[in-house]
Scaffold this motif. Structure first.
Motif, PDB file in Angstrom:
ATOM      1  N   LEU A  76       6.431   2.164   4.356  1.00 13.01           N
ATOM      2  CA  LEU A  76       7.354   1.131   4.821  1.00 13.01           C
ATOM      3  C   LEU A  76       7.235  -0.091   3.924  1.00 13.01           C
ATOM      4  O   LEU A  76       6.134  -0.448   3.503  1.00 13.01           O
ATOM      5  CB  LEU A  76       7.020   0.742   6.270  1.00 13.01           C
ATOM      6  N   ASP A  77       8.358  -0.735   3.655  1.00 14.42           N
ATOM      7  CA  ASP A  77       8.361  -1.962   2.875  1.00 14.42           C
ATOM      8  C   ASP A  77       8.046  -3.147   3.789  1.00 14.42           C
ATOM      9  O   ASP A  77       7.989  -3.004   5.016  1.00 14.42           O
ATOM     10  CB  ASP A  77       9.731  -2.167   2.210  1.00 14.42           C
ATOM     11  N   ALA A  78       7.881  -4.306   3.190  1.00 17.02           N
ATOM     12  CA  ALA A  78       7.576  -5.526   3.941  1.00 17.02           C
ATOM     13  C   ALA A  78       8.604  -5.741   5.051  1.00 17.02           C
ATOM     14  O   ALA A  78       9.802  -5.591   4.838  1.00 17.02           O
ATOM     15  CB  ALA A  78       7.560  -6.730   3.004  1.00 17.02           C
ATOM     16  N   GLY A  79       8.128  -6.034   6.232  1.00 16.71           N
ATOM     17  CA  GLY A  79       8.999  -6.299   7.372  1.00 16.71           C
ATOM     18  C   GLY A  79       9.394  -5.065   8.160  1.00 16.71           C
ATOM     19  O   GLY A  79       9.811  -5.172   9.313  1.00 16.71           O
ATOM     20  N   GLU A  80       9.257  -3.902   7.574  1.00 14.51           N
ATOM     21  CA  GLU A  80       9.685  -2.680   8.249  1.00 14.51           C
ATOM     22  C   GLU A  80       8.686  -2.222   9.313  1.00 14.51           C
ATOM     23  O   GLU A  80       9.075  -1.597  10.292  1.00 14.51           O
ATOM     24  CB  GLU A  80       9.953  -1.573   7.234  1.00 14.51           C
ATOM     25  N   VAL A  81       7.410  -2.543   9.157  1.00  8.04           N
ATOM     26  CA  VAL A  81       6.419  -2.193  10.179  1.00  8.04           C
ATOM     27  C   VAL A  81       6.774  -2.902  11.475  1.00  8.04           C
ATOM     28  O   VAL A  81       6.763  -2.305  12.554  1.00  8.04           O
ATOM     29  CB  VAL A  81       4.987  -2.564   9.733  1.00  8.04           C
ATOM     30  N   GLU A  82       7.126  -4.189  11.365  1.00 11.57           N
ATOM     31  CA  GLU A  82       7.510  -4.953  12.539  1.00 11.57           C
ATOM     32  C   GLU A  82       8.765  -4.366  13.182  1.00 11.57           C
ATOM     33  O   GLU A  82       8.857  -4.253  14.402  1.00 11.57           O
ATOM     34  CB  GLU A  82       7.750  -6.421  12.185  1.00 11.57           C
ATOM     35  N   ALA A  83       9.719  -3.963  12.362  1.00 13.23           N
ATOM     36  CA  ALA A  83      10.951  -3.381  12.883  1.00 13.23           C
ATOM     37  C   ALA A  83      10.671  -2.068  13.608  1.00 13.23           C
ATOM     38  O   ALA A  83      11.219  -1.809  14.683  1.00 13.23           O
ATOM     39  CB  ALA A  83      11.961  -3.164  11.756  1.00 13.23           C
ATOM     40  N   VAL A  84       9.796  -1.233  13.045  1.00 11.22           N
ATOM     41  CA  VAL A  84       9.446   0.036  13.682  1.00 11.22           C
ATOM     42  C   VAL A  84       8.704  -0.224  14.992  1.00 11.22           C
ATOM     43  O   VAL A  84       8.938   0.453  15.993  1.00 11.22           O
ATOM     44  CB  VAL A  84       8.598   0.924  12.736  1.00 11.22           C
ATOM     45  N   SER A  85       7.841  -1.219  14.998  1.00  6.75           N
ATOM     46  CA  SER A  85       7.064  -1.507  16.217  1.00  6.75           C
ATOM     47  C   SER A  85       7.946  -1.988  17.366  1.00  6.75           C
ATOM     48  O   SER A  85       7.563  -1.884  18.528  1.00  6.75           O
ATOM     49  CB  SER A  85       5.972  -2.537  15.935  1.00  6.75           C
ATOM     50  N   GLU A  88      12.169   1.285  20.744  1.00  4.27           N
ATOM     51  CA  GLU A  88      11.789   1.831  22.050  1.00  4.27           C
ATOM     52  C   GLU A  88      11.076   3.159  21.840  1.00  4.27           C
ATOM     53  O   GLU A  88      11.273   3.836  20.834  1.00  4.27           O
ATOM     54  CB  GLU A  88      13.035   2.033  22.898  1.00  4.27           C
ATOM     55  N   LYS A  89      10.268   3.553  22.820  1.00  6.90           N
ATOM     56  CA  LYS A  89       9.449   4.758  22.676  1.00  6.90           C
ATOM     57  C   LYS A  89      10.282   6.000  22.377  1.00  6.90           C
ATOM     58  O   LYS A  89       9.939   6.766  21.478  1.00  6.90           O
ATOM     59  CB  LYS A  89       8.601   4.997  23.918  1.00  6.90           C
ATOM     60  N   ASN A  90      11.398   6.199  23.077  1.00  9.52           N
ATOM     61  CA  ASN A  90      12.186   7.410  22.830  1.00  9.52           C
ATOM     62  C   ASN A  90      12.799   7.381  21.429  1.00  9.52           C
ATOM     63  O   ASN A  90      12.918   8.407  20.777  1.00  9.52           O
ATOM     64  CB  ASN A  90      13.246   7.631  23.910  1.00  9.52           C
ATOM     65  N   THR A  91      13.181   6.214  20.947  1.00  7.39           N
ATOM     66  CA  THR A  91      13.719   6.090  19.584  1.00  7.39           C
ATOM     67  C   THR A  91      12.623   6.355  18.571  1.00  7.39           C
ATOM     68  O   THR A  91      12.848   7.015  17.551  1.00  7.39           O
ATOM     69  CB  THR A  91      14.323   4.695  19.366  1.00  7.39           C
ATOM     70  N   LEU A  92      11.427   5.861  18.853  1.00  4.52           N
ATOM     71  CA  LEU A  92      10.287   6.088  17.969  1.00  4.52           C
ATOM     72  C   LEU A  92       9.924   7.571  17.924  1.00  4.52           C
ATOM     73  O   LEU A  92       9.652   8.118  16.854  1.00  4.52           O
ATOM     74  CB  LEU A  92       9.090   5.259  18.451  1.00  4.52           C
ATOM     75  N   ASP A  93       9.971   8.240  19.077  1.00  2.00           N
ATOM     76  CA  ASP A  93       9.722   9.686  19.117  1.00  2.00           C
ATOM     77  C   ASP A  93      10.747  10.437  18.274  1.00  2.00           C
ATOM     78  O   ASP A  93      10.405  11.385  17.563  1.00  2.00           O
ATOM     79  CB  ASP A  93       9.753  10.205  20.550  1.00  2.00           C
ATOM     80  N   LYS A  94      11.998  10.011  18.334  1.00  3.67           N
ATOM     81  CA  LYS A  94      13.056  10.650  17.540  1.00  3.67           C
ATOM     82  C   LYS A  94      12.814  10.415  16.046  1.00  3.67           C
ATOM     83  O   LYS A  94      13.065  11.297  15.229  1.00  3.67           O
ATOM     84  CB  LYS A  94      14.434  10.124  17.945  1.00  3.67           C
ATOM     85  N   LEU A  95      12.331   9.212  15.702  1.00  5.06           N
ATOM     86  CA  LEU A  95      12.014   8.912  14.314  1.00  5.06           C
ATOM     87  C   LEU A  95      10.949   9.882  13.816  1.00  5.06           C
ATOM     88  O   LEU A  95      11.085  10.484  12.754  1.00  5.06           O
ATOM     89  CB  LEU A  95      11.526   7.469  14.162  1.00  5.06           C
ATOM     90  N   PHE A  96       9.872  10.063  14.584  1.00  2.84           N
ATOM     91  CA  PHE A  96       8.811  10.968  14.166  1.00  2.84           C
ATOM     92  C   PHE A  96       9.304  12.410  14.065  1.00  2.84           C
ATOM     93  O   PHE A  96       8.837  13.167  13.216  1.00  2.84           O
ATOM     94  CB  PHE A  96       7.608  10.884  15.117  1.00  2.84           C
ATOM     95  N   SER A  97      10.257  12.781  14.901  1.00  2.00           N
ATOM     96  CA  SER A  97      10.769  14.156  14.844  1.00  2.00           C
ATOM     97  C   SER A  97      11.519  14.416  13.547  1.00  2.00           C
ATOM     98  O   SER A  97      11.603  15.564  13.095  1.00  2.00           O
ATOM     99  CB  SER A  97      11.668  14.441  16.053  1.00  2.00           C
ATOM    100  N   VAL A  98      12.061  13.382  12.930  1.00  2.00           N
ATOM    101  CA  VAL A  98      12.741  13.536  11.633  1.00  2.00           C
ATOM    102  C   VAL A  98      11.771  14.050  10.583  1.00  2.00           C
ATOM    103  O   VAL A  98      12.136  14.819   9.697  1.00  2.00           O
ATOM    104  CB  VAL A  98      13.352  12.170  11.177  1.00  2.00           C
ATOM    105  N   PHE A  99      10.494  13.667  10.712  1.00  2.00           N
ATOM    106  CA  PHE A  99       9.502  13.998   9.700  1.00  2.00           C
ATOM    107  C   PHE A  99       8.674  15.235  10.012  1.00  2.00           C
ATOM    108  O   PHE A  99       7.877  15.649   9.209  1.00  2.00           O
ATOM    109  CB  PHE A  99       8.555  12.809   9.479  1.00  2.00           C
ATOM    110  N   ARG A 100       8.862  15.812  11.179  1.00  2.00           N
ATOM    111  CA  ARG A 100       8.083  17.009  11.522  1.00  2.00           C
ATOM    112  C   ARG A 100       8.512  18.183  10.659  1.00  2.00           C
ATOM    113  O   ARG A 100       9.673  18.330  10.320  1.00  2.00           O
ATOM    114  CB  ARG A 100       8.257  17.366  13.000  1.00  2.00           C
ATOM    115  N   ARG A 101       7.566  19.035  10.373  1.00  2.00           N
ATOM    116  CA  ARG A 101       7.858  20.223   9.556  1.00  2.00           C
ATOM    117  C   ARG A 101       8.447  21.301  10.387  1.00  2.00           C
ATOM    118  O   ARG A 101       8.254  21.525  11.482  1.00  2.00           O
ATOM    119  CB  ARG A 101       6.571  20.743   8.918  1.00  2.00           C
TER     120      ARG A 101
END
Length: 101
Positions: A76-85, A88-101
């Motif tokens: 993540l670039d500067a400022g993106e960690v804060e944006a990810v944090s 919402e939990k369900n959106t964050l779960d969907k984000l992680f699912s993008v990267f699952r193998r």
């Protein structure tokens, strides 16, 4: 018996260590010539800081997330960690699912 440092103490010392290292790097960067800085940027742009391979940029909820094409590290670039944090939990779960193998 040694007492375990509190979470606040650990955070304080981690921040202090980061600031010292950041200042040292800032001083080193000031001594680099402009041409050398441009050369380093060209060599390292969109390259994985861990293995050096190409990064693939993904735009997710207006956050640009870089994923390594080789070791699959996520960066993540500067400022993106804060944006990810702030996601919402369900959106964050969907984000992680993008990267699952």
């Amino acid at each position: 018996m040694i007492d375990k440092p509190s979470e606040q103490e650990e955070e304080y010392f981690a921040r202090l260590e980061y600031e010292k290292k950041k200042e040292k790097e800032h001083e080193r960067h000031l001594t680099l010539a402009k041409g050398e800085k441009e050369k380093l940027k060209e060599i390292h742009f969109m390259r994985c800081p861990k293995c050096g391979m190409e990064l693939i940029e993904i735009d997710y909820h207006h956050i640009k997330i870089d994923k390594c094409s080789e070791c699959e590290g996520v960066w993540l670039d500067a400022g993106e960690v804060e944006a990810v944090s702030k996601l919402e939990k369900n959106t964050l779960d969907k984000l992680f699912s993008v990267f699952r193998r």
